[in-house]
Design a protein around this motif. Structure first.
Motif, PDB file in Angstrom:
ATOM      1  N   ARG A   1      19.986   7.546  11.315  1.00  0.00           N
ATOM      2  CA  ARG A   1      19.128   7.956  12.426  1.00  0.00           C
ATOM      3  C   ARG A   1      19.731   7.551  13.772  1.00  0.00           C
ATOM      4  O   ARG A   1      19.744   8.345  14.725  1.00  0.00           O
ATOM      5  CB  ARG A   1      17.735   7.333  12.279  1.00  0.00           C
ATOM      6  CG  ARG A   1      16.711   7.856  13.279  1.00  0.00           C
ATOM      7  CD  ARG A   1      15.366   7.154  13.106  1.00  0.00           C
ATOM      8  NE  ARG A   1      14.824   7.330  11.768  1.00  0.00           N
ATOM      9  CZ  ARG A   1      14.169   8.421  11.360  1.00  0.00           C
ATOM     10  NH1 ARG A   1      13.993   9.432  12.180  1.00  0.00           N
ATOM     11  NH2 ARG A   1      13.699   8.478  10.123  1.00  0.00           N
TER      12      ARG A   1
ATOM     13  N   GLU B   1      20.858  10.187  16.740  1.00  0.00           N
ATOM     14  CA  GLU B   1      20.298  10.137  18.098  1.00  0.00           C
ATOM     15  C   GLU B   1      21.402  10.037  19.136  1.00  0.00           C
ATOM     16  O   GLU B   1      21.336  10.674  20.201  1.00  0.00           O
ATOM     17  CB  GLU B   1      19.330   8.960  18.199  1.00  0.00           C
ATOM     18  CG  GLU B   1      18.041   9.185  17.397  1.00  0.00           C
ATOM     19  CD  GLU B   1      17.113   7.983  17.355  1.00  0.00           C
ATOM     20  OE1 GLU B   1      16.001   8.107  16.801  1.00  0.00           O
ATOM     21  OE2 GLU B   1      17.506   6.913  17.877  1.00  0.00           O
TER      22      GLU B   1
ATOM     23  N   ARG C   1      16.638  -0.489  18.769  1.00  0.00           N
ATOM     24  CA  ARG C   1      15.965   0.724  18.269  1.00  0.00           C
ATOM     25  C   ARG C   1      14.949   0.410  17.171  1.00  0.00           C
ATOM     26  O   ARG C   1      13.860   0.989  17.128  1.00  0.00           O
ATOM     27  CB  ARG C   1      17.013   1.707  17.748  1.00  0.00           C
ATOM     28  CG  ARG C   1      16.465   2.978  17.095  1.00  0.00           C
ATOM     29  CD  ARG C   1      15.738   3.843  18.100  1.00  0.00           C
ATOM     30  NE  ARG C   1      15.278   5.077  17.473  1.00  0.00           N
ATOM     31  CZ  ARG C   1      14.136   5.199  16.784  1.00  0.00           C
ATOM     32  NH1 ARG C   1      13.359   4.131  16.625  1.00  0.00           N
ATOM     33  NH2 ARG C   1      13.775   6.360  16.266  1.00  0.00           N
TER      34      ARG C   1
END
Length: 381
Positions: free
Chosen positions: A57, A61, A302
């Protein structure tokens, strides 16, 4: 140029038509690339599956922020994560689900026992698979788009055997495996290379990846006066095994592979997991690599937690796939796979480059222990 509020109706309508056409053109110039993740998102190893997913992920991003251009269009990456439950049958179902959804790039599976049967489905469906499954059988089928993104059992088991012989000076060891493809594979490699290094394997005991009581097999090894136990298995079993070793007075090192090099070991094992545990993990020490601290900081920012064992490798491989797309000027999985065999990529774990079978050409293996609940490196091979 006058504002839209002060334009005549016909002129405003014409402007809106032009803007709509421009937006359509911009959207048409954007190509969607689905990235699948197959891993255990439920069950005892869910912590690892989520960590792997997080690594992908974060990479996606960052890639989307870069607006990567391939073939004259901007790529937009989209994550599709599925729970394979660490189960071979479910892993094959997930592979078929990805094939039906036209996913062409998959990170995972996590478990060797899942990766071996799933790899056939991925190959037959024209999907590029990147796994951390360490059993050598995964890359022995000759599939051109199957990649192992970490060291194999041969490398990890061999490094732990070398460490046990040279640094710990062990003479008489016991072996336990959990009967999974991973556990059996790494236990057999350790056993083979330990014997080659002059150590005696006093006993080889068996358990499962669902077990919680190891008293009988540990008592059997204690009776054979072993000076260490090597466990081929996962942290959810390794941690209680460490506790039960102490309870039985079997005060010898517990050795293992990368699956024991997890914060989950310390979390589940508490005070029973310390310098008595030695584990070997593929890759260099991330925090000491040029891009390591930046990755760790970005991950923590994050996801509000530290990365576990494989998040850096999943992150790196996702970035390598994107680089290979640029190199091939294509998002076709076969062409991207061919590019990955031909080029190399410098990631946060190290340099990635693959041999014709999809194994890393070169990889470091680091032996760790636990100090104050935190992994601490001891030696690299």
């Amino acid at each position: 140029m006058p504002s839209k509020l002060h334009m005549a109706p016909l002129a405003l309508a014409a402007l809106l038509v032009i803007e709509a056409a421009s937006a359509t053109t911009a959207n048409a110039a954007e190509t969607l690339v689905k990235i699948g993740v197959s891993g255990p998102l439920s069950g005892a190893n869910a912590f690892a599956g989520k960590d792997n997913e997080n690594g992908v992920r974060l990479a996606i991003e960052e890639l989307n922020a870069q607006k990567l251009q391939v073939g004259g269009t901007t790529l937009r990456f989209e994550l599709q994560s599925e729970d394979d439950q660490g189960d071979p049958k479910q892993g094959v179902n997930v592979a078929q689900k990805f094939a039906d959804a036209k996913v062409k790039f998959v990170l995972g599976p996590y478990n060797s026992g899942v990766a071996i049967p799933a790899s056939r489905v991925y190959n037959d469906s024209g999907i590029l698979m990147s796994t951390v499954g360490t059993n050598p059988k995964i890359t022995q089928s000759g599939y051109a788009t199957v990649f192992r993104i970490v060291a194999s059992d041969t490398q990890v088991g061999g490094s732990m055997a070398a460490y046990a012989a040279k640094e710990l000076k062990l003479k008489n060891v016991g072996v336990i495996d959990d009967r999974t493809a991973f556990g059996q594979g790494i236990a057999m490699e350790f056993k083979r290379q330990a014997q080659a290094a002059g150590m005696k394997v006093a006993g080889h005991e068996y358990t499962t990846d669902k077990a919680t009581d190891f008293a009988a097999i540990l008592t059997a090894l204690k009776a054979k006066r072993v000076d260490a136990v090597f466990f081929g298995g996962y942290a959810p079993q390794g941690a209680p095994m460490a506790r039960q070793m102490k309870q039985l007075g079997l005060n010898v090192p517990l050795l293992g592979g990368d699956t024991l090099c997890s914060p989950e070991m310390a979390k589940l094992g508490g005070a029973a997991v310390g310098e008595n545990v030695r584990c070997a993990q593929a890759g260099a020490i991330v925090a000491r690599q040029p891009g390591g601290p930046a990755f760790i900081n970005a991950y923590k920012a994050r996801f509000k937690r530290d990365p576990d064992v494989y998040a850096p490798s999943f992150y790196d491989q996702t970035k390598f796939i994107a680089q290979a797309m640029k190199s091939a000027n294509s998002i076709d999985a076969a062409k991207v796979g061919a590019a990955m065999h031909a080029i190399s990529y410098q990631g946060v774990v190290g340099t990635y480059g693959y041999d014709p079978k999809g194994n890393l050409k070169k990889t470091a293996v680091t032996v760790y222990t636990f100090k104050g609940g935190v992994l601490s490196p001891l030696a690299s091979y």
